[in-house]
Design a protein around this motif. Structure first.
Motif, short mmCIF file in Angstrom:
data_model
loop_
_atom_site.label_atom_id
_atom_site.label_comp_id
_atom_site.label_asym_id
_atom_site.label_seq_id
_atom_site.Cartn_x
_atom_site.Cartn_y
_atom_site.Cartn_z
N GLN A 6 0.84 -1.19 0.00
CA GLN A 6 0.00 0.00 0.00
C GLN A 6 0.88 1.25 0.00
N GLY A 7 0.71 2.08 -1.04
CA GLY A 7 1.47 3.33 -1.12
C GLY A 7 2.59 3.32 -2.14
N ASN A 8 3.28 2.19 -2.33
CA ASN A 8 4.42 2.14 -3.26
C ASN A 8 4.41 0.87 -4.11
N PRO A 9 3.34 0.59 -4.84
CA PRO A 9 3.25 -0.68 -5.55
C PRO A 9 4.23 -0.85 -6.71
N LYS A 10 4.82 0.23 -7.21
CA LYS A 10 5.67 0.14 -8.40
C LYS A 10 7.16 0.14 -8.09
N ASP A 34 2.32 -8.90 -10.41
CA ASP A 34 3.01 -8.61 -11.66
C ASP A 34 4.52 -8.51 -11.45
N VAL A 35 5.08 -9.56 -10.83
CA VAL A 35 6.50 -9.62 -10.50
C VAL A 35 7.11 -10.88 -11.12
N GLU A 52 13.10 -0.69 -3.69
CA GLU A 52 14.32 -0.37 -4.44
C GLU A 52 15.41 0.25 -3.56
N ASP A 53 15.00 0.92 -2.48
CA ASP A 53 16.00 1.52 -1.58
C ASP A 53 16.41 0.56 -0.47
#
Length: 303
Positions: free
Chosen positions: A82-86, A150-151, A173-174
């Motif tokens: 939730q908040g950062n799906p991409k 979608d991974v 990613e971080d």
């Protein structure tokens, strides 16, 4: 009864959400019918996406319905996104390791159905419990996660977490890791799928960290539990291979529960079926059901 009865229930006019909680490929057709009737899907039947993920996800987008995960691991991932799906680096999919964690193939040669049905943390049906012990269930969940989020398969990492408190997590990613924790209980994931995006009060399953002074994590032993690698291969190659993986396992578990094959033969039967079939890309529903039948026949005729 059967597929016809399930499909009729799945399109019930008074329902806005359909909980798909049957076991096996039998959930595929009713779930598709529910989507076409514009019902949101609370998915507790991973085989629907394992066998027909390319069809089901496309239909969900076409009909504008939500696919909401009910499995505790996928619910945890969904909540963590939730908040950062991409911005996903990888998914950390946890597994209890089942009753035979730390055992070798030689030690598992004489395992009985009664021993395999004793799960350390969860009270589940026979099929899912056996699949948990072989890590087949986790393999199915890897393929399910591929479609739900979608991974790519190779960005889904399985972690053995014996306490089943961290239900799963996402590494961004971080390198930040965000996960969802709770007691080993299905109440929360079921409720969240039914009430999303709202969170409602719940009583009786509050996590007390003092009850879990140690949380452990380990990599899965894919030499002993090699079905997990077979699942990843099936998910990576796609086509009808995930159906063959799932259906050959269903047949093998049935044989094992009736003491017709040994415990190691479950995973060996899956490997046998996967080697015998020629893959088909973007299979139709008819081709999926045909592959399901063929994979079962391969396993039943092998013994």
């Amino acid at each position: 009864s059967g597929t016809e009865g399930l499909s009729e229930a799945a399109v019930c006019k008074n329902a806005d959400t359909v909980v798909t909680a049957v076991v096996g490929i039998s959930g595929l057709i009713p779930t598709i019918e529910a989507i076409k009737a514009k019902k949101n899907i609370a998915l507790a039947n991973k085989e629907t996406l394992v066998t027909g993920g390319h069809i089901v996800t496309k239909l969900a987008r076409e009909y504008g319905v939500k696919l909401l995960p009910v499995d505790s691991e996928h619910s945890a991932i969904f909540q963590s996104l939730q908040g950062n799906p991409k911005k996903i680096k990888k998914i950390l999919l946890t597994a209890s390791g089942g009753p035979f964690f730390g055992k070798t193939l030689e030690q598992l040669a004489d395992v009985t159905p009664q021993q395999a049905l004793k799960h350390p943390n969860w009270n589940m049906g026979a099929k899912v419990t056996i699949d948990s012990s072989t890590l087949v269930n986790k393999g199915l969940e890897v393929i399910e996660a591929k479609w739900l989020f979608d991974v790519d398969i190779d960005r889904i990492e399985v972690l053995i977490h014996r306490q089943s408190v961290l239900h799963s997590a996402v590494m961004y990613e971080d390198n930040a890791v965000i996960g969802q924790m709770g007691v080993p209980d299905m109440k929360l994931p079921i409720q969240y799928a039914l009430t999303y995006p709202d969170r409602l009060p719940m009583h009786g399953n509050e996590l007390d960290f003092a009850d879990y002074p140690t949380l452990t994590f380990a990599k899965p032993d894919t030499d002993t539990f090699f079905a997990l690698d077979l699942a990843k291969r099936a998910g990576r190659e796609g086509g009808i291979l995930p159906t063959v993986f799932n259906s050959s396992d269903e047949a093998a578990v049935d044989l094992f529960l009736h003491e017709k094959i040994s415990y190691p033969d479950i995973s060996q039967s899956i490997a046998y079926a996967m080697e015998k079939v020629k893959n088909t890309e973007n299979p139709t529903i008819e081709e999926i059901l045909e592959a399901d039948k063929y994979a079962r026949e391969l396993v039943y005729s092998r013994r």
